[in-house]
Scaffold this active site. Structure first.
Site, short mmCIF file in Angstrom:
data_model
loop_
_atom_site.label_atom_id
_atom_site.label_comp_id
_atom_site.label_asym_id
_atom_site.label_seq_id
_atom_site.Cartn_x
_atom_site.Cartn_y
_atom_site.Cartn_z
N GLU A 1 -11.26 -0.84 -3.20
CA GLU A 1 -10.58 -0.20 -2.09
C GLU A 1 -9.37 0.58 -2.59
O GLU A 1 -9.12 0.67 -3.80
CB GLU A 1 -10.16 -1.24 -1.05
CG GLU A 1 -9.19 -2.29 -1.55
CD GLU A 1 -8.96 -3.40 -0.52
OE1 GLU A 1 -9.73 -3.52 0.44
OE2 GLU A 1 -7.98 -4.17 -0.71
N ASP B 1 0.82 -1.22 0.00
CA ASP B 1 0.00 0.00 0.00
C ASP B 1 0.86 1.27 0.00
O ASP B 1 0.61 2.19 0.79
CB ASP B 1 -0.94 0.02 1.21
CG ASP B 1 -1.70 -1.27 1.40
OD1 ASP B 1 -2.09 -1.88 0.39
OD2 ASP B 1 -1.89 -1.69 2.56
#
Length: 522
Positions: A208, A40
Site C-alpha cells: 500500500e 502517512d
C-alpha cells in the site's frame, strides 16, 4: 502556537549521515521532524516552499496543511476541511496526497463513504492553504479503495494509482492504475494492475501507500508492506520500477530498503520530494521504539541515495537518528506547547472528534486570555485536544470556577477516542478522577474543591500509559488525586492513532467551562 520540528544543531559531531555529505560545518537535524501523530505524511515542493499533509483518522479538523522552507521546521498553517466533513464521507480520513499541477494544489484522500466502504476522493485549491473545493470520490471498490496517488505518463496523460483494500477481507492487495480526466472528477478507460503483495515475503498481507517518481527512463514506486499499525506492526518500505506505467514492474531484490532499528519501528507510507539541488528525500512515518504507540506514527525524513545499479537506498537501511539537513534550519530542541488564549483564535493544532459535532467555543483575549468551551452530555464531553509527542509529558491547565456553568464538569484528560479517556474534572464543588473505557465510565475518587477562582489541574504521563493526576489552588502546592499510584492507560490508543491530551467539558448543552491557559511540556 506552533511547534518547532524538531531538534537540529550545527555540529561537527559524528552522525549517521552519509560520509560523502557530512562535514565539520554540517547543519544536522534529529528525527522526528514532525513529532506526534502525523501518519502517512505527503509533501510537495513548489518554488522554495514545501507543503505537507498527513492522516487525520477520527480527529478533526481534517488533513493539516503544514509549511516549511527546509523540510525540517514545520508549522501547521491550515486544514483541507477546517469546518466540516466532505458531504459524501463520514469516517476514516486517511492518507492524503498533496500535489501541485498546472497552478492548482490537489489533495487525494481516503475516506469512508456514508453507508458504504472506503473511497479515494480529491479536493483542489489555487493556494496550498486553501480554501479547498471538494470534487468528491473517484473510486469506491466493493472491498474499499485507499491511498490514491496521481502521476502523468511520458505522454503527459494523467493517471490515478491506488490500492484495492482487499486485505480487509483476507485477500491479496492489487495496486491499480487508471486514466483520470483533467478535472479530477472521474476515472476513464479500463483500470490495470501494476502489482500486488507476495505472500511468504516481507510484504506479508499487503502492499500500500504507493508513491511514484520518474527518473532516468524508469518509473520508481516506493511502497509500504505488511502490517501498518499498533503494537504488532511489521511495516517496511520497498521499491519497484518499470519502463512503462502499465508494467512489467520489477521489485528490487534487496527489499525492504527501509526497516526498523533500535530507535524507530514500522517505517513506511511516505512520499519523495526533491530539494531542487539534485537531492531526493523521503518523508514517511514510524513509531518510536521507546514510546511505541502512545504518541502515534511520527513524521520522519531521510535522504535517498541512488546506487550505480539505478536502485534507491537509505543509509543503514533504516531511519536515521541524526542526519545532515537539506537546508539551514531554525528549529530549537523543543516540542512544548503553551497557549494563553490571548490571540483571539485557537491555534491550528487543536483537535476534536470527527464522530461528534464540532465543539462550540470562544477565545476571549480581552479577559487576559480565556477559552470558553461549551459542554456536551457525551461520556467524555466536548473535547479540544493536542497531539502528544513523547511518552513522558506533563499537561496543566487552569479552570476559572466562577465561570463554570451549572452542572458542567470541566477537566483535563488523556484521550484515545470518544469511548476511551482518563481525566480529572471539577463539578459542583467536587474534584473527580475518572475514566471511560469502552464507553463505560468509572469514578475512581472524589475530594472537595478548594475555594477561590482558579483551580489548576496537572496530568503527568510516564512511558505513555502511566498516568498521575493532581490539583492545586496556587500552582505551587500540588495534591495528588490517585495517591502516587499511576492509572494504567494502555487501553487508550486506538489501533491507528496516538493519545491526545486536552480539555473536556461535560454537562448540559449550552453551559460552558472557562480555561485560563493550557501547557504541555515534554
Amino acid at each position: 502556537m506552533t511547534f518547532s520540528c524538531n531538534r537540529n544543531q550545527s555540529t561537527g559531531s559524528q552522525s549517521d549521515a552519509p560520509a560523502a555529505v557530512a562535514s565539520s560545518q554540517a547543519v544536522t537535524y534529529k528525527n522526528p521532524v514532525m513529532p506526534g501523530d502525523y501518519a502517512d505524511p505527503s509533501v510537495v515542493r513548489v518554488g522554495n516552499d514545501y507543503w505537507a499533509t498527513a492522516t487525520s483518522s477520527e480527529w478533526a479538523p481534517l488533513y493539516p496543511i503544514l509549511h516549511s522552507k527546509n523540510l525540517v521546521d514545520w508549522e501547521t498553517v491550515g486544514h483541507v476541511f477546517p469546518n466540516k466533513l466532505p458531504d459524501w464521507a463520514e469516517a476514516h480520513f486517511w492518507a492524503p496526497e498533496i500535489t501541485y499541477d498546472n497552478g492548482k494544489y490537489y489533495i487525494y484522500y481516503t475516506a469512508k463513504k456514508k453507508g458504504g466502504n472506503l473511497c479515494v476522493g480529491v479536493a483542489s485549491a489555487t493556494k496550498a492553504t486553501g480554501p479547498y473545493t471538494d470534487l468528491g470520490p473517484l473510486v469506491c471498490q466493493e472491498v474499499g479503495s485507499i491511498d490514491g496517488f496521481p502521476i502523468r505518463d511520458e505522454k503527459g496523460e494523467l493517471y490515478l494509482i491506488w490500492k484495492e483494500d482487499a486485505n480487509s477481507v483476507g485477500k491479496p492487495t492489487p495496486l491499480w492504475g487508471q486514466r483520470m480526466n483533467e478535472e479530477r472528477t472521474a476515472l476513464t478507460g479500463e483500470k490495470f494492475e501494476l502489482f500486488r503483495n507476495e505472500k511468504g515475503t516481507w510484504e506479508g498481507g499487503l502492499v500500500e501507500g504507493p508513491a511514484l517518481i520518474k527518473r532516468n527512463g524508469y518509473y520508481y514506486m516506493f511502497y509500504a508492506g505488511d502490517a501498518c499499525c499498533g503494537r504488532a506492526c511489521t511495516y517496511g518500505v520497498g521499491v519497484a520500477r518499470a519502463k512503462d506505467l502499465r508494467g512489467p514492474w520489477e521489485k528490487y531484490a534487496g527489499n525492504p530498503i527501509m526497516k526498523k532499528n533500535e530507535a524507530w519501528t514500522c517505517p513506511g507510507h511516505g512520499t519523495v520530494v526533491s530539494d531542487g539541488k539534485g537531492r531526493d528525500y523521503f518523508l514517511y512515518h514510524a513509531y518510536s521504539a521507546n514510546t511505541t504507540v502512545y504518541p502515534g506514527r511520527q513524521g520522519l525524513l531521510d535522504e535517498i541515495t541512488w546506487g550505480t545499479d539505478g536502485w534507491p537506498k537509505f543509509q543503514n537501511s533504516s531511519p536515521s537518528l541524526t542526519a545532515e539537513a537539506p537546508h539551514r534550519t531554525n528549529a530549537k530542541d523543543v516540542v512544548d506547547v503553551q497557549d494563553e488564549f490571548t490571540g483571539g483564535n485557537l491555534a491550528q493544532t487543536w483537535q476534536w472528534f470527527v464522530a461528534q459535532p464540532a465543539p462550540k467555543y470562544s477565545v476571549q483575549p480581552s479577559q487576559g486570555g480565556r477559552l470558553l468551551l461549551q459542554a456536551s452530555p457525551e461520556k467524555v464531553g466536548s473535547v479540544l485536544s493536542k497531539r502528544t509527542m513523547e511518552g513522558d509529558y506533563t499537561a496543566t491547565t487552569a479552570i476559572n470556577q466562577k465561570q463554570l456553568g451549572t452542572g458542567v464538569a470541566a477537566g483535563l484528560a488523556a484521550i484515545g477516542d470518544p469511548q476511551n479517556a482518563i481525566g480529572i474534572s471539577v463539578q459542583n464543588g467536587e474534584i473527580s478522577l475518572w475514566s471511560v473505557k469502552e464507553n463505560k465510565e468509572t469514578v475512581h475518587s472524589k475530594v472537595a474543591a478548594p475555594q477561590g477562582n482558579l483551580l489548576q489541574f496537572k496530568l503527568t504521563a510516564s512511558k505513555g500509559d502511566q498516568l498521575q493526576f493532581a490539583w492545586s489552588a496556587n500552582g505551587t502546592t500540588w495534591t495528588p488525586l490517585n495517591e502516587g499510584k499511576p492509572i494504567n492507560g494502555d487501553f487508550l490508543p486506538p489501533w491507528d492513532r496516538g493519545v491526545r491530551v486536552g480539555l473536556t467539558a461535560k454537562g448540559p448543552a449550552g453551559a460552558a467551562a472557562a480555561y485560563e491557559w493550557f501547557r504541555l511540556v515534554h
